[in-house]
Design a protein around this motif. Sequence first.
Motif, PDB file in Angstrom:
ATOM      1  N   THR A  38       0.704  -1.260   0.148  1.00 46.99           N
ATOM      2  CA  THR A  38      -0.251  -0.181   0.113  1.00 46.99           C
ATOM      3  C   THR A  38       0.897   1.335  -0.142  1.00 46.99           C
ATOM      4  N   HIS A  39       0.064   2.285  -0.209  1.00 43.27           N
ATOM      5  CA  HIS A  39       0.946   3.778  -0.198  1.00 43.27           C
ATOM      6  C   HIS A  39       1.407   4.104   1.221  1.00 43.27           C
ATOM      7  N   TYR A  40       0.897   3.402   2.279  1.00 39.31           N
ATOM      8  CA  TYR A  40       1.668   3.481   3.494  1.00 39.31           C
ATOM      9  C   TYR A  40       2.640   2.759   3.786  1.00 39.31           C
ATOM     10  N   GLY A  41       3.184   1.989   3.002  1.00 39.72           N
ATOM     11  CA  GLY A  41       4.231   1.167   2.933  1.00 39.72           C
ATOM     12  C   GLY A  41       4.025  -0.068   3.468  1.00 39.72           C
ATOM     13  N   THR A  42       2.814  -0.184   3.943  1.00 40.87           N
ATOM     14  CA  THR A  42       2.272  -1.685   4.453  1.00 40.87           C
ATOM     15  C   THR A  42       2.292  -2.662   3.384  1.00 40.87           C
TER      16      THR A  42
END
Length: 550
Positions: free
Chosen positions: A63-67
């Motif tokens: 995801t764009h949260y890096g998760t």
Amino acid sequence: MNACPIQVLNSGFVMTAGWKTSVKILLLFLCSSLRTLQVQAQGGSWELLVENAGIASMHTMVTHYGTAVFLDRTNIGPSQINLAPGTACRQNPADQVSTNDCTAHSVEFTPGPNTIRPLFIFTDTWCSSGQFGPDGTMTQTGGDSDGLMKIRTFKPCGDGTCDWVETTTELQDGRWYASNQVLPDGSQMVVGGRGIFTYEFVPSKGAPVPLPLLQQTNDDHNDNYYPFVHLLPTGDVFIFANTDSVIVNYKTNTVVRTLPRLEGTPRNYPSAGSSVLLPLTAADGYKKSECLVCGGAQFSGFGNPQVPAANDCGRIDVSDPASTWVKETMPFARTMGDMVMLPNLHTLIINGAQSGSQGWGFADNPALSPVEYDPSAAAGAGFTTMNPTTIPRMYHSTANLLPDGRVLVAGSNTHQYYTFTEPYPTELRVEAFSPEYLNAANDGQRPKITAAPASVGYGETFTVTVTIPNAPAGNIDILMNSAPFSTHSYSQGQRQLNLAATAPVAGADGTSYTITATSPPTAEIAPPSYYMLFALNGGIPSSAVWTRIG
């Protein structure tokens, strides 16, 4: 006969399970080394991130949260991680094993702290498909059993509260083993599936559209699940199934061109080659579109783990109507290899096996060594074999690029259910592979992005500021990498763009540099979504920042 020449002889003593596992890993390592002697391993390193992720990830997305979201099928009984406290157990009468399941079949993994958060998903996601949309929401489609026509969404968040949502809208055709491609308007084209020879759109644009290619390449001898689908800069879509491919105008629902056949083995499920659209570059106006297809297996490998896999790749310039496939030979054969576009403009081929095919227990001789492919190299000189892992990753394994430049590797389950017996137990461990560009010896050349826009429009000029300990030798490339949906040896929606960029301008401090870049001009070149923005200096990339376009 097993392709590995090393065997364990009966020595008359009993080994514990731990010793057996250790010996097994040692032999796999030795066998892999013997099989790759023709090309010297030249770097890269492996790191075990998690011993037990709770599930074997059949589908992985960053995801764009890096998760990273890991997702497995849901109807096979308990996983190895419980649902979060306070979450009601799944009461699903469609489940094969348990209709009261209190375990999770999807988790969110956070690199760095390497933490696992259980997620809740209800319908069966076995061999489903998906892609991120313009706002970063994952749209996930199809599956088996009660999931066949389902559409699910996951909207990432930063506070640990986001979870899967089962929408009330459904697919029009039941799709198991389909492929998704996000389009310039942010909708998704969902192509194929088991016994389904159509494509449709999410949100719907009308009735499903027949695609003869899918029926023509599916018969008693070959399945063509998970077709390779790439959006071209023209706005048309390249679709490949087994050995054949077409270019489709999805607006008029017409086949505008049939390409030459890629001779050799079948390439799609269960033969399990992989494919990427090679980097699109501003240097040629984003006009050149080259598709690369690597690996595969004879259909006779379905059910016979010792049938050798394919050792070749085919490459074609689909932007040239007169082009034909050009073959290259990989260092060793591979089926079920995942292809990951790296921020040094190379493609990594990782995971898989050297014989057999996809299916439960239908592969052997794991391909433990990744291979890096440089598309700019002369023919025959593009492949470099990297250092091997000790963990076989075959059927139902995944590989995804992380913003820090590592490759996240998860999954592998060659069994119908979770089975922890040799030779290839259900794999719950999670690894990261660090390509050679992450070697600390390269830190003097490594850019660090200190300023970049969080969003850009199309054809927009913007600046990126980086710091570099040593002065750059030349220009700095600015790259955009999409975040694909990785499953079954194919990353749906994978894309890399090399932007127009000026020469770096040095700051007064002697270590900071400003680059002026221009974003891609159209949504056909860069479909709206979040991308990882990298700076590349002399083959050494920075870590990425997330930038939204569209």
